[in-house]
Write a protein that holds these residues in place. Structure first.
Motif, mmCIF file in Angstrom:
data_model
loop_
_atom_site.group_PDB
_atom_site.id
_atom_site.type_symbol
_atom_site.label_atom_id
_atom_site.label_comp_id
_atom_site.label_asym_id
_atom_site.label_seq_id
_atom_site.Cartn_x
_atom_site.Cartn_y
_atom_site.Cartn_z
ATOM 1 N N PRO A 89 0.823 -1.218 0.000
ATOM 2 C CA PRO A 89 0.000 0.000 0.000
ATOM 3 C C PRO A 89 0.852 1.261 0.000
ATOM 4 C CG PRO A 89 -0.843 -1.590 1.567
ATOM 5 C CD PRO A 89 0.473 -2.117 1.107
ATOM 6 N N GLY A 90 2.018 1.175 0.666
ATOM 7 C CA GLY A 90 2.897 2.338 0.701
ATOM 8 C C GLY A 90 2.381 3.440 1.610
ATOM 9 N N VAL A 91 2.923 4.629 1.453
ATOM 10 C CA VAL A 91 2.536 5.769 2.282
ATOM 11 C C VAL A 91 2.357 6.990 1.398
ATOM 12 C CG1 VAL A 91 3.867 4.875 4.241
ATOM 13 C CG2 VAL A 91 4.911 6.544 2.693
ATOM 14 N N GLU A 116 5.671 19.046 1.830
ATOM 15 C CA GLU A 116 6.796 19.481 2.660
ATOM 16 C C GLU A 116 7.651 18.312 3.153
ATOM 17 O OE1 GLU A 116 3.183 19.081 5.372
ATOM 18 O OE2 GLU A 116 3.616 19.848 3.354
ATOM 19 N N GLN A 117 7.123 17.071 3.014
ATOM 20 C CA GLN A 117 7.882 15.888 3.433
ATOM 21 C C GLN A 117 8.374 15.044 2.245
ATOM 22 O OE1 GLN A 117 5.887 13.512 6.422
ATOM 23 N NE2 GLN A 117 5.101 15.313 7.488
ATOM 24 N N GLN A 118 8.207 15.542 1.058
ATOM 25 C CA GLN A 118 8.627 14.795 -0.125
ATOM 26 C C GLN A 118 10.110 15.030 -0.393
ATOM 27 O OE1 GLN A 118 5.796 15.766 -3.264
ATOM 28 N NE2 GLN A 118 4.078 15.129 -1.992
ATOM 29 N N THR A 119 10.902 14.514 0.539
ATOM 30 C CA THR A 119 12.363 14.622 0.446
ATOM 31 C C THR A 119 12.969 13.235 0.621
ATOM 32 O OG1 THR A 119 12.721 14.919 2.822
ATOM 33 C CG2 THR A 119 12.248 16.913 1.521
ATOM 34 N N GLY A 120 14.194 13.089 0.191
ATOM 35 C CA GLY A 120 14.869 11.803 0.345
ATOM 36 C C GLY A 120 14.929 11.353 1.784
ATOM 37 N N GLU A 121 15.134 12.297 2.694
ATOM 38 C CA GLU A 121 15.251 11.965 4.117
ATOM 39 C C GLU A 121 13.945 11.391 4.654
ATOM 40 O OE1 GLU A 121 18.340 14.837 3.035
ATOM 41 O OE2 GLU A 121 16.161 14.798 2.763
ATOM 42 N N HIS A 122 12.818 12.009 4.278
ATOM 43 C CA HIS A 122 11.539 11.527 4.772
ATOM 44 C C HIS A 122 11.177 10.170 4.152
ATOM 45 C CE1 HIS A 122 10.912 15.699 6.241
ATOM 46 N NE2 HIS A 122 10.145 15.081 7.143
ATOM 47 N N ALA A 137 13.374 7.902 3.239
ATOM 48 C CA ALA A 137 14.230 6.935 3.931
ATOM 49 C C ALA A 137 13.666 6.603 5.310
ATOM 50 C CB ALA A 137 15.648 7.485 4.049
ATOM 51 N N ALA A 138 13.180 7.603 6.001
ATOM 52 C CA ALA A 138 12.632 7.393 7.340
ATOM 53 C C ALA A 138 11.353 6.561 7.303
ATOM 54 C CB ALA A 138 12.361 8.745 8.005
ATOM 55 N N ALA A 191 10.340 1.561 6.370
ATOM 56 C CA ALA A 191 9.735 0.410 7.060
ATOM 57 C C ALA A 191 8.240 0.336 6.759
ATOM 58 C CB ALA A 191 9.968 0.508 8.565
ATOM 59 N N ARG A 192 7.580 1.473 6.744
ATOM 60 C CA ARG A 192 6.147 1.493 6.413
ATOM 61 C C ARG A 192 5.925 1.251 4.925
ATOM 62 N NH1 ARG A 192 3.512 6.692 7.559
ATOM 63 N NH2 ARG A 192 5.586 7.654 7.404
ATOM 64 N N ILE A 193 6.794 1.798 4.088
ATOM 65 C CA ILE A 193 6.673 1.633 2.639
ATOM 66 C C ILE A 193 6.798 0.169 2.239
ATOM 67 C CG2 ILE A 193 7.818 2.112 0.425
ATOM 68 C CD1 ILE A 193 8.578 4.874 1.615
ATOM 69 N N THR A 194 7.691 -0.546 2.890
ATOM 70 C CA THR A 194 7.943 -1.953 2.536
ATOM 71 C C THR A 194 7.090 -2.940 3.323
ATOM 72 O OG1 THR A 194 9.786 -2.059 4.117
ATOM 73 C CG2 THR A 194 10.318 -1.446 1.842
#
Length: 307
Positions: A254-256, A261-267, A269-270, A273-276
């Motif tokens: 399903p992903g996230v 404002e959170q569409q950055t590489g850092e966010h 990466a953080a 776990a939820r994405i996978t």
């Protein structure tokens, strides 16, 4: 249990001079198909060539009371393939089944592999299958019937060391199947993929002989037959070997959704776990469903009504 028969049907099997292709050709003929036994007759690495292997299989079919013809077309040559298809049509009138089985190996680690060896393997497996499929496609559309099988491999679906060329080509065939399934569906052309493991000259030396006794080509061919019958499935990756049969599938989580404002590489990466997280994952039949999912999340965030 309804028997699967191919009486009155015409099948082309590429790479049918030995191993899996030979097994496929013999079984299709045993079940009533007229078979074009195709084989360039080269070595495992694709060098050389002779029609003798294909002719021997055709002779075996004829001796058993079936109908067959040998053809030494190089599957990467549009001219050769066109001649093979036209010769078969002149003799039997049509092509109902195509088994894209021809292949070669040129294994090396990616660091040591030449671009020529990479390109040649992709050309045979991928473009060979494309070339043969293209040659029969319009005829199948006009007839309103066709059964096509691509031959993939665990090397492509999962990966095997030293087979970057082979694995890339084999996974590309899954993508080809996915699209042709959609384009052929309304014409009753069913496209599936076989992912075999068997003890043949291509795996000799990689598999212990005692294990090879269990990994018969015939056990794989049983899966092949199920993929080309009148009631064949669609868009199925059937793994087969040593009497085992399984389906390989590609799922998407399903992903996230991340706001602007959170569409950055850092966010991202953080959030991995939820994405996978596989909970709620789905199998998609068309790429557009992924786009609609992402747009739906974004639209909901901004309060936009879609459609």
């Amino acid at each position: 249990m309804k028997p699967i028969r191919f009486d009155g049907q015409v099948a082309i099997v590429t790479g049918a001079g030995a191993g899996l292709g030979r097994s496929h050709a013999l079984e299709l003929a045993r079940r009533g198909a007229k078979v074009v036994v195709n084989d360039l007759g080269g070595a495992v690495d694709g060098t050389g060539g002779s029609i003798s292997a294909a002719q021997a299989v055709a002779d075996e079919i004829i001796a058993a009371g079936g109908e067959a013809m040998a053809h030494g077309a190089n599957v990467t040559s549009p001219e050769d393939v066109a001649d093979m298809v036209e010769t078969a049509r002149q003799r039997w009138g049509k092509i109902d089944i195509l088994i894209n089985n021809a292949g070669i190996l040129r294994d090396k680690s990616f660091s040591k592999m030449s671009l020529e060896d990479f390109r040649t393997v992709v050309e045979v497996h991928l473009m060979g299958s494309v070339t043969c499929t293209k040659a029969v496609w319009e005829g199948m559309k006009e007839a309103g019937y066709g059964r096509i099988v691509m031959t993939s491999s665990s090397s492509g679906i999962y990966g095997n060391f030293g087979q970057s060329n082979y694995g890339a080509a084999k996974m590309a065939l899954v993508g080809l199947m996915n699209v042709l399934h959609l384009e052929g569906r309304k014409y009753n052309i069913r496209v599936n993929t076989l992912s075999p493991t068997a003890y043949t000259r291509m795996t000799e030396g990689l598999i212990p002989p005692e294990a090879g006794q269990l990994m018969t080509p015939e056990s794989v061919t049983a899966g092949l037959i199920a993929l080309v019958g009148e009631d064949a499935p669609e868009r199925t990756i059937l793994a087969a070997g040593a009497g085992g049969y399984a389906a390989a599938k590609i799922y998407e989580t399903p992903g996230v959704y991340l706001p602007p404002e959170q569409q950055t590489g850092e966010h991202v990466a953080a959030a991995l776990a939820r994405i996978t997280d596989p909970a709620g994952q789905e199998e998609y039949e068309e790429g557009g469903r992924q786009t609609l999912k992402f747009l739906g999340h974004a639209a909901a965030h901004f309060g936009i009504k879609m459609g």
